[in-house]
Scaffold this motif. Structure first.
Motif, PDB file in Angstrom:
ATOM      1  N   THR A 376     -37.418 135.786 -15.016  1.00 53.04           N
ATOM      2  CA  THR A 376     -36.386 134.814 -14.659  1.00 53.04           C
ATOM      3  C   THR A 376     -36.190 134.700 -13.155  1.00 53.04           C
ATOM      4  OG1 THR A 376     -35.215 135.302 -16.681  1.00 53.04           O
ATOM      5  CG2 THR A 376     -33.989 134.183 -14.978  1.00 53.04           C
ATOM      6  N   VAL A 377     -36.013 135.840 -12.530  1.00 56.46           N
ATOM      7  CA  VAL A 377     -35.734 135.808 -11.101  1.00 56.46           C
ATOM      8  C   VAL A 377     -36.888 135.161 -10.357  1.00 56.46           C
ATOM      9  CG1 VAL A 377     -35.146 137.180  -9.122  1.00 56.46           C
ATOM     10  CG2 VAL A 377     -34.449 137.924 -11.359  1.00 56.46           C
ATOM     11  N   ARG A 378     -38.072 135.572 -10.741  1.00 53.55           N
ATOM     12  CA  ARG A 378     -39.253 135.030 -10.072  1.00 53.55           C
ATOM     13  C   ARG A 378     -39.303 133.505 -10.217  1.00 53.55           C
ATOM     14  NH1 ARG A 378     -44.633 137.326  -8.413  1.00 53.55           N
ATOM     15  NH2 ARG A 378     -43.188 138.950  -7.818  1.00 53.55           N
ATOM     16  N   GLN A 379     -39.015 133.051 -11.421  1.00 55.42           N
ATOM     17  CA  GLN A 379     -39.063 131.607 -11.656  1.00 55.42           C
ATOM     18  C   GLN A 379     -38.012 130.877 -10.834  1.00 55.42           C
ATOM     19  OE1 GLN A 379     -41.068 129.804 -13.263  1.00 55.42           O
ATOM     20  NE2 GLN A 379     -42.229 131.233 -14.517  1.00 55.42           N
ATOM     21  N   ILE A 380     -36.836 131.452 -10.787  1.00 54.93           N
ATOM     22  CA  ILE A 380     -35.772 130.778 -10.035  1.00 54.93           C
ATOM     23  C   ILE A 380     -36.126 130.742  -8.559  1.00 54.93           C
ATOM     24  CG2 ILE A 380     -33.356 130.901  -9.335  1.00 54.93           C
ATOM     25  CD1 ILE A 380     -32.747 132.093 -12.056  1.00 54.93           C
ATOM     26  N   VAL A 381     -36.603 131.879  -8.076  1.00 57.16           N
ATOM     27  CA  VAL A 381     -36.947 131.923  -6.658  1.00 57.16           C
ATOM     28  C   VAL A 381     -38.089 130.973  -6.356  1.00 57.16           C
ATOM     29  CG1 VAL A 381     -37.873 133.386  -4.849  1.00 57.16           C
ATOM     30  CG2 VAL A 381     -36.075 134.241  -6.315  1.00 57.16           C
ATOM     31  N   ALA A 382     -39.068 130.952  -7.253  1.00 53.64           N
ATOM     32  CA  ALA A 382     -40.184 130.029  -7.050  1.00 53.64           C
ATOM     33  C   ALA A 382     -39.671 128.597  -7.049  1.00 53.64           C
ATOM     34  CB  ALA A 382     -41.223 130.220  -8.146  1.00 53.64           C
ATOM     35  N   GLY A 383     -38.713 128.319  -7.928  1.00 56.25           N
ATOM     36  CA  GLY A 383     -38.122 126.987  -7.958  1.00 56.25           C
ATOM     37  C   GLY A 383     -37.417 126.659  -6.661  1.00 56.25           C
ATOM     38  N   LEU A 384     -36.711 127.637  -6.158  1.00 55.77           N
ATOM     39  CA  LEU A 384     -35.957 127.422  -4.924  1.00 55.77           C
ATOM     40  C   LEU A 384     -36.873 127.078  -3.764  1.00 55.77           C
ATOM     41  CD1 LEU A 384     -33.284 130.256  -4.878  1.00 55.77           C
ATOM     42  CD2 LEU A 384     -32.890 127.827  -5.019  1.00 55.77           C
ATOM     43  N   THR A 385     -38.021 127.739  -3.742  1.00 53.73           N
ATOM     44  CA  THR A 385     -38.899 127.510  -2.607  1.00 53.73           C
ATOM     45  C   THR A 385     -39.890 126.394  -2.875  1.00 53.73           C
ATOM     46  OG1 THR A 385     -40.257 129.265  -3.478  1.00 53.73           O
ATOM     47  CG2 THR A 385     -38.772 129.842  -1.722  1.00 53.73           C
ATOM     48  N   GLY A 386     -39.704 125.737  -4.013  1.00 49.97           N
ATOM     49  CA  GLY A 386     -40.553 124.580  -4.291  1.00 49.97           C
ATOM     50  C   GLY A 386     -41.952 124.960  -4.722  1.00 49.97           C
ATOM     51  N   ASP A 387     -42.132 126.172  -5.190  1.00 53.05           N
ATOM     52  CA  ASP A 387     -43.451 126.597  -5.609  1.00 53.05           C
ATOM     53  C   ASP A 387     -43.740 126.279  -7.055  1.00 53.05           C
ATOM     54  OD1 ASP A 387     -44.173 127.512  -3.281  1.00 53.05           O
ATOM     55  OD2 ASP A 387     -43.911 129.648  -3.706  1.00 53.05           O
ATOM     56  N   ALA A 388     -42.652 126.241  -7.830  1.00 54.09           N
ATOM     57  CA  ALA A 388     -42.853 126.072  -9.259  1.00 54.09           C
ATOM     58  C   ALA A 388     -43.457 124.707  -9.531  1.00 54.09           C
ATOM     59  CB  ALA A 388     -41.531 126.197  -9.983  1.00 54.09           C
ATOM     60  N   ILE A 479     -40.176 129.331   7.299  1.00 54.83           N
ATOM     61  CA  ILE A 479     -39.041 129.430   8.207  1.00 54.83           C
ATOM     62  C   ILE A 479     -37.923 128.515   7.734  1.00 54.83           C
ATOM     63  CG2 ILE A 479     -38.252 128.927  10.553  1.00 54.83           C
ATOM     64  CD1 ILE A 479     -41.080 129.804  11.467  1.00 54.83           C
ATOM     65  N   ARG A 480     -38.305 127.329   7.312  1.00 52.41           N
ATOM     66  CA  ARG A 480     -37.300 126.381   6.836  1.00 52.41           C
ATOM     67  C   ARG A 480     -36.591 126.944   5.602  1.00 52.41           C
ATOM     68  NH1 ARG A 480     -38.016 122.798   3.025  1.00 52.41           N
ATOM     69  NH2 ARG A 480     -36.419 121.208   2.739  1.00 52.41           N
ATOM     70  N   ASN A 481     -37.389 127.480   4.683  1.00 53.46           N
ATOM     71  CA  ASN A 481     -36.797 128.052   3.474  1.00 53.46           C
ATOM     72  C   ASN A 481     -35.830 129.169   3.796  1.00 53.46           C
ATOM     73  OD1 ASN A 481     -37.708 126.533   1.398  1.00 53.46           O
ATOM     74  ND2 ASN A 481     -39.646 127.641   1.217  1.00 53.46           N
ATOM     75  N   VAL A 482     -36.264 130.032   4.713  1.00 53.46           N
ATOM     76  CA  VAL A 482     -35.397 131.159   5.054  1.00 53.46           C
ATOM     77  C   VAL A 482     -34.095 130.647   5.661  1.00 53.46           C
ATOM     78  CG1 VAL A 482     -35.157 133.132   6.588  1.00 53.46           C
ATOM     79  CG2 VAL A 482     -37.231 132.853   5.264  1.00 53.46           C
ATOM     80  N   GLU A 483     -34.220 129.628   6.497  1.00 52.71           N
ATOM     81  CA  GLU A 483     -32.997 129.081   7.096  1.00 52.71           C
ATOM     82  C   GLU A 483     -32.057 128.536   6.023  1.00 52.71           C
ATOM     83  OE1 GLU A 483     -31.835 129.108  10.166  1.00 52.71           O
ATOM     84  OE2 GLU A 483     -33.549 130.342  10.731  1.00 52.71           O
ATOM     85  N   LEU A 484     -32.645 127.827   5.060  1.00 55.00           N
ATOM     86  CA  LEU A 484     -31.821 127.255   3.995  1.00 55.00           C
ATOM     87  C   LEU A 484     -31.179 128.342   3.151  1.00 55.00           C
ATOM     88  CD1 LEU A 484     -34.070 124.304   2.840  1.00 55.00           C
ATOM     89  CD2 LEU A 484     -31.829 124.150   3.901  1.00 55.00           C
ATOM     90  N   LEU A 485     -31.965 129.352   2.849  1.00 58.95           N
ATOM     91  CA  LEU A 485     -31.425 130.440   2.044  1.00 58.95           C
ATOM     92  C   LEU A 485     -30.337 131.182   2.800  1.00 58.95           C
ATOM     93  CD1 LEU A 485     -34.685 131.750   0.409  1.00 58.95           C
ATOM     94  CD2 LEU A 485     -32.751 130.738  -0.771  1.00 58.95           C
TER      95      LEU A 485
END
Lengths: 762, 84
Positions: A376-388, A479-485
């Motif tokens: 679950t966590v992996r999927q959510i994180v992947a979703g957040l970073t647009g990887d999914a 970098i952009r993702n980290v900033e958003l997070l």
């Protein structure tokens, strides 16, 4: 009468009248009427049925007319003061009650069926006539709404030889006659004050059935437009029919307050019924509605409107819950699909119930279930970073302006909203959770686990993986993702990730520095190939997978040279190479062909060894590389696939210098080596590491106390270890698993319920 | 057969060449940084004393500032002198 009055007997008149009426009803009129009705059962034809019905009631009316006349007479007398009476109204009511009581005390099933049949027929005819009028109008307006017309003709069977109203042959249509009969029957019943008693039930059933039928036809599975207005119009038509049933046709009667109130009551009833049915249907379909959410918005809005008018929240909750459990929460569904559905549920239910209570209650099972899924966590994180693959929903959500910071999520409701706007929670809210009900998708997802740390850690692992696989030193996207997070999770939480990104930038600088220096060297002293490195701050990266690998001498020399240069650059610091990580670009030059590949260091090391000797056995290779035979064997497949090596005989590998065209290429099963390619230690490995800490304690315990049971070990660990500065929790099952593993590895002996160290060990 | 390496992207982690893992003052790893810093390495260097003990620079400076009379190494109580 005067005489009677003088003898004080006038009260008897009333009683006498009642008695005569009663006996007559019981003895003659009742049976006669029912006889009439009874005939029906023998007549199959509907048309005849309704005729008979009408006849029966006519008869009844004829019989009762004299009584009604005398009733009027009595009434007049009362008014004239001739009779004391109990009051004219009372008498009248009494008489009507008697009618009802005696005649319709028990109605037979067939009678009710008849009545129902009769009314439903007339209803259909009425609606049909109405529609005809509409059709004419439609035609005038040209085919503005072709769809509507089509469906009408379909319904009405316009092409078929049957009349839509009475479903008999066109030529024999008896619609007008039926309507006439309908009118007559209604009049009679009204006259006898039996209308409510006889027909109310039938009318109600018909209406209910009609509404259900129509809804089934029109709305099921159709979520993309709103049906409320359409049905509102339709209900108006129905009310028109009702007014024909319950009111005289004469326009004057319509405006009487009594008539109005009856009509109002019926309208109210029909509407309420419609809302209930509609809401039930939508509730039943809610799962699909949620699935289609942005498109099914009209349906959600309809449902919201209906729910405000009916009391069906409870029904909605339980139905949605069970639908979710049945259709979503089972092992056959991908975690990413569950998350996607959960996201649309959040969006849809946010629309439906702004207080978010429905969401909270109904989706609790999803949250609970997601907690049990490992990825679950992996999927959510992947979703957040647009990887999914699939939805970019979460990524969009993340980049939305003005995000809710998770840190300040607990701010009390008071300072968000105007106190005037405060609305009490619905009754089904869980009082314990009322303090914070966010509608923000990301915070809801993150709160599945109740802590952000898990997500941050997962993200860190994901980021590390990506950085170490890509080897591009400027990771703009990261970098952009980290900033958003950072906006979401707060600066402190994302600090590690920032250091990781900084490491990448620093490494690039150092690499450039070292390369500059190399270029100053004379030609022969330059290294044979370019070596660049990612230099990590080990404390800030997730634990890396440890694998043993002995690289060929030339590579090691190059690395040492690199380390030397680094040490010169950064005083008092040195490098610790992770030999097994990295990416190597190389050309394999064979007699007749050259292959350019990017491979992992292990693969590179393997092929480099084949330069000095063209045939190696697996064990020999394993010795030089210090890689276990099993994993080495898996690594070999890459070179077999590339056609550089061949295995012949088993376990012996030889270089194929010249490709043999005639020889069919051996198909090598592609061993999915890639899946295990994550550079990070897996969760299990990390846990293992933690447990290793316990092992020293356990060993010490067992050395001193010789043998201990599982429970003792656990409680002692709890006492000594879990109170330390590094709090590592372990539950008893985990401990048992760990100890059993040690037993299997023969580091521990288990007998008679206690654990003991083997003799030679202590 | 000949293998020509065009480029080798390696992975390494850096570490301080120190005789201990943790700073004796803040108890944080040397390879990490002192509690006041965010970024390890250049921004939070180590310093060595002549007694061969080493600390995060920020930590030992704070310690030395707190000492009124004479400056000692917090580990061995010898007089603190920076090693060149």
């Amino acid at each position: 009468l005067e005489v009677l009055r003088s003898y004080d007997l006038h009260t008897i008149v009333e009683e006498w009248f009642m008695e005569v009426l009663q006996t007559d009803l019981q003895a003659n009129i009742g049976p006669e009427f029912w006889n009439c009705i009874q005939q029906y059962e023998n007549t199959a034809e509907e048309q005849q049925c309704s005729l008979l019905l009408l006849d029966a009631f006519c008869l009844l009316k004829r019989r009762l007319d004299p009584y009604l006349n005398s009733l009027e007479l009595l009434e007049r007398w009362t008014k004239a003061g001739l009779l004391l009476g109990t009051g004219a109204q009372m008498l009248q009511e009494k008489v009507y009650t008697m009618f009802k009581a005696i005649l319709f005390f028990s109605t037979t099933q067939s009678f009710q069926q008849m009545i129902q049949q009769f009314y439903s027929r007339t209803f259909r005819i009425y609606m049909r006539q109405w529609k005809k009028g509409e059709d004419v109008m439609n035609e005038c307006e040209s085919s503005m709404s072709e769809n509507e017309q089509e469906s009408d003709t379909e319904e009405g069977g316009g092409e078929s030889p049957l009349c839509a109203g009475c479903s008999s042959k066109r030529e024999e249509c008896w619609c007008p006659k039926a309507m006439e009969q309908f009118q007559q029957l209604n009049d009679i019943l009204r006259r006898l004050n039996l209308l409510e008693r006889v027909s109310a039930e039938a009318v109600t059933t018909i209406l209910h059935r009609m509404i259900e039928e129509r809804m089934e036809q029109r709305c099921r599975g159709e979520y993309e437009r709103s049906f409320l207005n359409e049905f509102q119009e339709w209900i108006e038509k129905v009310i028109g029919w009702l007014s024909r049933v319950f009111l005289q046709d004469s326009p004057s009667a319509r405006c009487t307050p009594e008539a109005n109130s009856t009509l109002k009551r019926w309208r109210c009833h029909v509407q309420r019924f419609f809302y209930r049915i509609y809401a039930s249907m939508r509730i039943e379909e809610l799962f699909s509605i949620i699935r289609d959410f942005p498109e099914s918005k009209p349906a959600v809005e309809d449902l919201k409107f209906c729910l405000e008018r009916t009391n069906q929240r409870q029904q909605l909750l339980s139905s949605l819950k069970s639908a979710l459990e049945m259709r979503l929460l089972h092992p056959g569904v991908n975690t990413s699909d569950i998350i996607t559905l959960y996201i649309s549920a959040i969006k849809a239910l946010r629309e439906l119930d702004p207080s978010m209570v429905i969401l909270e209650v109904a989706c609790e099972p999803i949250r609970k279930y997601l907690r049990t899924r490992e990825d679950t966590v992996r999927q959510i994180v992947a979703g957040l970073t647009g990887d999914a693959e699939g939805s970019g929903d979460l990524a969009n959500e993340l980049s939305k302006a003005d995000p809710v910071t998770l840190e300040n999520g607990q701010e009390s409701d008071d300072d968000i909203a105007d106190p005037e706007d405060w609305v009490p929670d619905p009754v089904d809210a869980d009082p314990e959770q009322s303090w914070r009900r966010s509608s923000d998708i990301i915070s809801l997802l993150v709160s599945i686990y109740g802590s952000k740390d898990l997500f941050i850690n997962e993200y860190r692992t994901l980021l590390a993986d990506r950085l170490l696989h890509q080897f591009n030193y400027s990771a703009e996207r990261e970098i952009r993702n980290v900033e958003l997070l950072k906006l979401r999770f707060g600066e402190a939480q994302m600090h590690y990730c920032e250091v990781m990104l900084k490491d990448m930038a620093d490494s690039r600088r150092i690499n450039a520095n070292i390369r500059d220096e190399e270029e100053k060297l004379p030609e022969e002293e330059r290294p044979p190939f370019s070596l660049v490195a990612v230099i990590l701050s080990s404390e800030f990266w997730p634990p890396l997978k440890e694998e043993k690998l002995e690289l060929p001498e030339q590579i090691k020399e190059a690395m040492e040279a690199y380390s030397k240069k680094y040490e010169k650059l950064k005083a008092m610091r040195t490098l610790n190479w992770k030999y097994h990580l990295g990416l190597v670009n190389l050309d394999v030059e064979l007699a007749d062909r050259t292959l350019s590949l990017s491979v992992s260091p292990v693969h590179a090391a393997i092929i480099l060894h084949f330069q000095t000797k063209s045939t190696w056995t697996l064990t020999e290779l394993s010795d030089v590389l210090k890689v276990p035979v099993t994993s080495l064997k898996r690594k070999m497949t890459l070179w077999l696939q590339q056609g550089v090596l061949r295995e012949d005989p088993q376990g012996t590998f030889t270089v194929i210098e010249e490709e043999q065209k005639d020889q069919l290429e051996k198909v090598v099963l592609i061993d999915s080596d890639e899946e295990g390619d994550s550079a990070m230690a897996s969760q299990a490995d990390q846990k293992e590491e933690e447990l290793q800490l316990f092992w020293t304690y356990i060993q010490a315990m067992l050395t001193n106390l010789e043998s201990l049971s599982l429970e003792r070990i656990h409680s002692m660990l709890k006492m000594f270890v879990m109170t330390g500065p590094v709090v590592t929790e372990i539950d008893i099952q985990e401990l048992q698993g760990f100890l059993q593993k040690k037993v299997r590895d023969q580091q521990l002996i288990y007998s008679g319920g206690v654990y003991r160290l083997p003799k030679n060990c202590s | 057969m000949r293998v020509r390496i065009r480029g080798w992207n390696g992975v390494a982690s850096w570490l301080w060449v120190a005789n201990d893992e943790n700073c004796g003052i803040c108890r944080m790893a040397f390879n990490g940084c002192c509690p006041d810093c965010k970024v390890p390495g250049d921004d939070c260097p180590l310093v060595w004393g002549q007694c061969s003990h080493c600390f995060h620079m920020h930590c030992i400076l704070k310690w030395l500032h707190a000492q009124q009379v004479q400056q000692h190494c917090p580990m061995c109580r010898q007089e603190w002198k920076f090693r060149e």
